[in-house]
Design an enzyme around this catalytic site. Structure first.
Site, short mmCIF file in Angstrom:
data_model
loop_
_atom_site.label_atom_id
_atom_site.label_comp_id
_atom_site.label_asym_id
_atom_site.label_seq_id
_atom_site.Cartn_x
_atom_site.Cartn_y
_atom_site.Cartn_z
N ILE A 164 20.81 -37.07 -5.74
CA ILE A 164 19.97 -38.24 -5.53
C ILE A 164 19.79 -38.51 -4.04
CG2 ILE A 164 19.63 -40.69 -6.05
CD1 ILE A 164 19.63 -38.69 -8.50
N GLN A 343 12.35 -13.68 11.55
CA GLN A 343 12.18 -12.25 11.83
C GLN A 343 11.49 -12.03 13.18
OE1 GLN A 343 13.60 -10.30 9.69
NE2 GLN A 343 13.10 -8.33 10.62
N GLU A 370 11.97 -31.99 -6.89
CA GLU A 370 10.84 -32.57 -7.64
C GLU A 370 10.13 -31.54 -8.51
OE1 GLU A 370 8.45 -35.64 -6.00
OE2 GLU A 370 9.87 -36.04 -4.40
#
Length: 386
Positions: A164, A343, A370
């Protein structure tokens, strides 16, 4: 706002441009000098968050009569991108506060609830949390174990929520609990629960890979008595409300993904022009320039998907499909761009002294929070196969 205008003109409204400039300036002056300190300590930046409230960024979509900024979703997306470009964790906290707790009360709360809580949340006086996920029910939220049983004018909550945002630092939480049978989408109800309510406590604070300055903790309910006046909407509507809240929330995570990706891309372009190997900038090498070309193209595509979803949301249209597409694509592009950025930086990309290491760590959450990428594909597939 007409969606066709946004789609065809590709021009941000003047208000959004002004908000972008304001947030960009704030992020550079107030967040960039200290964001790694908060990340290292895994500390929530309370003072910065209060300042975001003063700027109107904690009630972006809240009408002015509730002390909000009364702005659009396009404005909101623009603000999140600029925050996320400097610090993904602060961008995440701002997005979660606006879209989830505040957004739930704004969309489904009674007038009395809006008048009581929205001014506190919109100004940053209070920080909001939103509790749906549980230890054993992530994507399978319909089988949640947290229950709310009626007892006269009260509800007794028992159970826990995890992962949460603002679970520890929040002053108030919107919590969805089971009031009917497990698996019944009409068997859950939403409640507003203030910090300090007897039986409501914080559990473990998570020690995370990235987004470390955004507080992520457990919420625990032990015979927690909540008055019926704290119920949002009708009994049994909580899960349906949550899905609608997540439709808007996914646009904010798409925007956050864009912010992180934009930060990583800009850092990569700058570094590629400055870093020399074999007596020339590495940007001159096709291996690097082609990476940058792919990163820039995919960023632009993700940005268009996200602003399209935001424009449709402003237009009052159903964005179930568009928000899932934007969140899925933007979050995956974010991870790809952050990976390529490391990279391009080579060994320096692995060091905390350089910016892309944090983008790399922060990016991955965007494909999970989500609704995972897999859940987004499920939503997209169901819509296009109707």
């Amino acid at each position: 706002m007409n969606t066709d205008t946004v789609t065809l003109n590709f021009q941000l409204p003047e208000t959004a441009q002004q908000i972008g400039e304001m947030v960009r300036k704030f992020a550079e002056e107030r967040i960039r000098p200290v964001f790694m300190e908060y990340d290292e300590k895994q500390e929530f930046p309370t003072e910065i968050f209060k300042e975001l409230g003063q700027l109107g960024l904690l009630g972006v979509l809240v009408p002015e009569k509730y002390k909000g900024a009364g702005l659009t979703y396009i404005d909101y997306v623009t603000a999140i991108i600029e925050l996320g470009k400097v610090c993904g964790a602060i961008g995440l906290s701002m997005a979660a506060h606006n879209s989830l707790c505040t957004g739930h009360i704004l969309q489904f709360g009674s007038e009395e609830q809006k008048e009581k809580y929205l001014p506190l949340l919109a100004t940053g006086e209070w920080i909001g949390a939103w509790g749906l996920t549980e230890p054993n029910t992530g994507s399978d939220a319909g089988n949640m174990k947290t229950t709310a049983k009626k007892d006269g004018d009260y509800w007794i909550l028992n159970g826990s929520k995890n992962f949460i945002t603002h679970g520890k630092v929040g002053n108030v939480a919107v919590v969805i609990a089971r009031t009917g049978e497990a698996g019944d989408k009409h068997g859950m109800t939403a409640f507003i629960i203030e910090k300090g309510t007897p039986g409501f406590s914080n559990g473990k604070k998570e020690n995370k890979l990235g987004m470390r300055a955004s507080d992520t903790s457990e919420l625990v309910f032990t015979d927690c008595r909540v008055h019926d006046s704290q119920r949002i909407g009708e009994v049994g509507e909580g899960f349906i409300q949550a899905l609608k809240v997540l439709d808007g929330g996914r646009i904010s995570i798409a925007a956050l993904s864009l912010g992180i990706a934009k930060g990583a891309l800009e850092a990569s372009i700058k570094y590629a022009k400055e870093r020399e190997q074999f007596n020339q900038p590495i940007a001159n090498f096709q291996a690097i320039s082609f990476k940058l070309a792919d990163m820039a193209t995919e960023y632009q595509a993700a940005e268009l998907l996200t602003y399209r979803a935001a424009a449709m949301k402003d237009n009052g249209q159903n964005v179930n499909l568009e928000s899932a597409m934007a969140k899925y694509y933007a979050s995956e592009v974010c991870v790809k761009i952050a990976t390529e950025a490391v990279q391009i930086f080579g060994g320096y990309g692995y060091l905390k002294d350089f910016p892309v290491e944090k983008y790399y760590r922060d990016a991955k959450l965007c494909t999970i929070g989500e609704g995972t990428s897999e859940i987004q594909k499920l939503v997209i597939a169901r819509q296009i196969l109707k």
